[in-house]
Every structure is written in C-alpha cells, then in structure tokens.
Enzyme design. Structure first.
Site, PDB file in Angstrom:
ATOM      1  N   ALA A  72       0.915  -1.226  -0.061  1.00 62.37           N
ATOM      2  CA  ALA A  72       0.051   0.045  -0.021  1.00 62.37           C
ATOM      3  C   ALA A  72       0.969   1.166   0.057  1.00 62.37           C
ATOM      4  CB  ALA A  72      -0.886  -0.015   1.278  1.00 62.37           C
TER       5      ALA A  72
ATOM      6  N   GLY B 138       0.910  -5.081   0.883  1.00 63.86           N
ATOM      7  CA  GLY B 138      -0.330  -5.125   0.110  1.00 63.86           C
ATOM      8  C   GLY B 138      -0.136  -5.892  -1.268  1.00 63.86           C
TER       9      GLY B 138
ATOM     10  N   GLU C 147      -0.394  -9.239  -0.306  1.00 58.29           N
ATOM     11  CA  GLU C 147      -1.790  -9.703  -0.336  1.00 58.29           C
ATOM     12  C   GLU C 147      -2.593  -9.853  -1.494  1.00 58.29           C
ATOM     13  OE1 GLU C 147      -1.741  -6.343   2.839  1.00 58.29           O
ATOM     14  OE2 GLU C 147      -2.513  -7.898   4.171  1.00 58.29           O
TER      15      GLU C 147
ATOM     16  N   GLU D  69       4.564  -4.971   7.261  1.00 61.04           N
ATOM     17  CA  GLU D  69       4.061  -3.869   7.994  1.00 61.04           C
ATOM     18  C   GLU D  69       4.457  -3.841   9.527  1.00 61.04           C
ATOM     19  OE1 GLU D  69       2.852  -6.276   6.112  1.00 61.04           O
ATOM     20  OE2 GLU D  69       1.083  -5.656   4.727  1.00 61.04           O
TER      21      GLU D  69
END
Ligand SMILES: CC(C)=CC(=O)SCCNC(=O)CCNC(=O)[C@H](O)C(C)(C)COP(=O)(O)OP(=O)(O)OC[C@H]1O[C@@H](n2cnc3c(N)ncnc32)[C@H](O)[C@@H]1OP(=O)(O)O
Length: 258
Positions: free
Chosen positions: A65, A109, A112, A132
């Site tokens: 992200a 992300g 993911e 993260e």
C-alpha cells in the site's frame, strides 16, 4: 474512465492488467486500487474474457500500500472509510480466474494482492513479504489470514512478526507460488496458462474456482457436498456434452460457454 496507474489490455481471451507506477515500485495508492477494480469489472462483464493476468514490472509486482498516502491517516479515517477492505477485496471476489505473474518485490499489500489471485507464478527474482510490522502496523488486506492458510502458521508468524522476506524458491517450497520461472519466461508462461484456462468452458472454470475456494471456508464434509452439487450441475451444460463427445470422437472440444 481512463487508466493512469495501470495498463489494461485484451490479448485474445485473456485480460491483462499491468500495474504501472514504476517510480513508486507500483505502490498501491487508492487511485490504482480503484482502477484495478474497474478493470476487473470490465473483464468480468466481457463474455469473451476467460481468464485474467495481473502483473507488475521486473523490479516490483507491488511494494505494498502507498505509505506516503496513508501515513497521516487516523483511526476514524481508516475505520469509517473501511480502508483496505473497500476496493482491495474486489480481486478476491472476481469470479473468473486471476493469475498473478510476480517479478521482484511483492510486499505488504503487494503480497496480499498476489494472494487474492488464484494462481501465483513467480520469476526467480521474486520476493514476498509482510513488512507492515516494521511500519508499526499489521497486514490489513488479508496477510495474516491468507498467508497462514497458504504456508502454515510457523512461516506466516515468522514473516508477519519479523518482516522477513521469502525468495521465490522458498515461496515455491512453502506452497505460496505454483511455479518459479526464469524472469524472461514469466509473462509467456502466465499468458500461456491463462490462454489454456480461457479455452475451457467458462462456467465450468468458474465452478472449479468456487469449489476450490470453498475448501478454505468449510469442513471437508461440507466442501465435498458443495463440490458434488457443482459436479452434478456441470451435467446441465452443453459444454459437458461437447467435452465428452470430443473425447470419444478423438477431437479437440469446442466449448461455447453454455
Ligand atoms: C496493505 C497494508 C495494510 C499495508 C502495506 O502494504 S504497508 C507497505 C508495505 N511495504 C513496505 O513496507 C515496502 C516499502 N518499500 C521498501 O521497503 C523498499 O522500497 C523496497 C525494499 C521495496 C525497495 O528498495 P529500493 O531501495 O530498491 O527502492 P526505494 O528507493 O526504497 O523505492 C523507490 C521509490 O519507491 C517508493 N516506494 C517504495 N515502496 C513504497 C510504498 N509502499 N509506498 C510508497 N512509496 C513507495 C520509494 O519511496 C521511492 O520513491 P522516492 O525515491 O520518491 O521516495
């Protein structure tokens, strides 16, 4: 809507989405995630598209992200907007098969996103991780859940707690990726696989996807019952008649997606 952060192409029956923010290593900003959802909507409503490939660059599938975009958000912002669920889950909800062709970094992300796809093919330089924790947060787009189901608790714990990355060979050994390929063959193989899937009966392909995914969400008995129902339903398709007739007549089937 034009696309600024991704390239969307149709190659025969395959929908190809290339993440395209090279300067930010394909960091998944809100606009990119929205565009991705839009592209998937387009491909999903296009009866000619039988499979989808998502890829990035040679250096990064996606580095996660967008940290610069999210760094000043507060609890109320992320809670009320349901940050990370909205938009991102679109990939996991796609009913047509999605292949992730991963080269370089697939972090946070990015990892993911790859795990929301149905098959991950990896280039030899691929690196997977959930860093993260190093940013003072935890995975928020399924990392602790999907990674654990894919590679088991020990490795998922280690990766999520320490931020350690896995290389492609370890990812293959651990069951995260289905195949590792030399970087120059990654896209050819991903497109070949997608083409092959797209040549099958689309409704039956969708049944297979739904049934395999059910294995993650049900007991064995429930999953077996679900599979049997879909198996029976496949006999209601013209493509089942065509597939079996083609075998008996020693020819290639010509599926009509009916
Ligand atoms: C989904 C949820 C809930 C969370 C997340 O995904 S959090 C993000 C998780 N990802 C990361 O923590 C990875 C962050 N990136 C890195 O650690 C490094 O960039 C690297 C190891 C992937 C590559 O290092 P390298 O030295 O080769 O390249 P950089 O100079 O660090 O990066 C180039 C360029 O890209 C920008 N960048 C990289 N990742 C992100 C990101 N996730 N968000 C925003 N921007 C990112 C980086 O800042 C640099 O741009 P500038 O030179 O303009 O600063």
């Amino acid at each position: 809507m034009g696309y600024q952060n991704i390239i969307v192409e149709k190659k025969g029956r395959v929908g190809l989405i290339t993440l395209n923010r090279p300067k930010a290593l394909n960091a998944l900003c809100d606009a990119l995630v929205q565009e991705l959802g839009k592209a998937l909507d387009e491909f999903e409503s296009d009866a000619h598209v039988g499979a989808i490939v998502i890829t990035g660059s040679e250096k990064a599938f996606a580095a996660g992200a967008d940290i610069k975009e999210m760094k000043d958000r507060n609890f109320v912002d992320v809670y009320v907007s349901d940050f990370i669920t909205k938009g991102w889950e679109r990939v996991a909800q796609c009913r047509k098969p999605v292949i992730a062709a991963v080269a370089g970094y697939a972090l946070g992300g990015g990892c993911e996103l790859a795990m929301m796809c149905d098959v991950i093919l990896a280039a030899e330089n691929a690196k997977f991780g959930q860093p993260e924790i190093t940013l003072g947060v935890l995975p928020g787009a399924g990392g602790t859940q999907r990674l654990t189901r894919l590679v088991g608790k020990a490795k998922a714990m280690e990766m999520c707690l320490s931020g350690r990355m896995m290389d492609a060979a370890e990812a293959e050994r651990s069951g995260l990726v289905s195949r590792v390929l030399p970087a120059e063959q990654l896209m050819d193989e991903a497109m070949k696989l997608a083409d092959r899937i797209a040549s099958m009966s689309t409704p039956v392909v969708m049944m297979v996807k739904e049934s395999v995914n059910r294995a993650y969400e049900s007991t064995l008995a429930e999953g077996l019952r679900f599979e049997r129902r879909l198996f029976h339903a496949a006999f209601a398709t013209e493509d089942q008649k065509e597939g079996m007739a083609a075998f008996v007549e020693k020819r290639q089937p010509d599926f009509k997606d009916r």
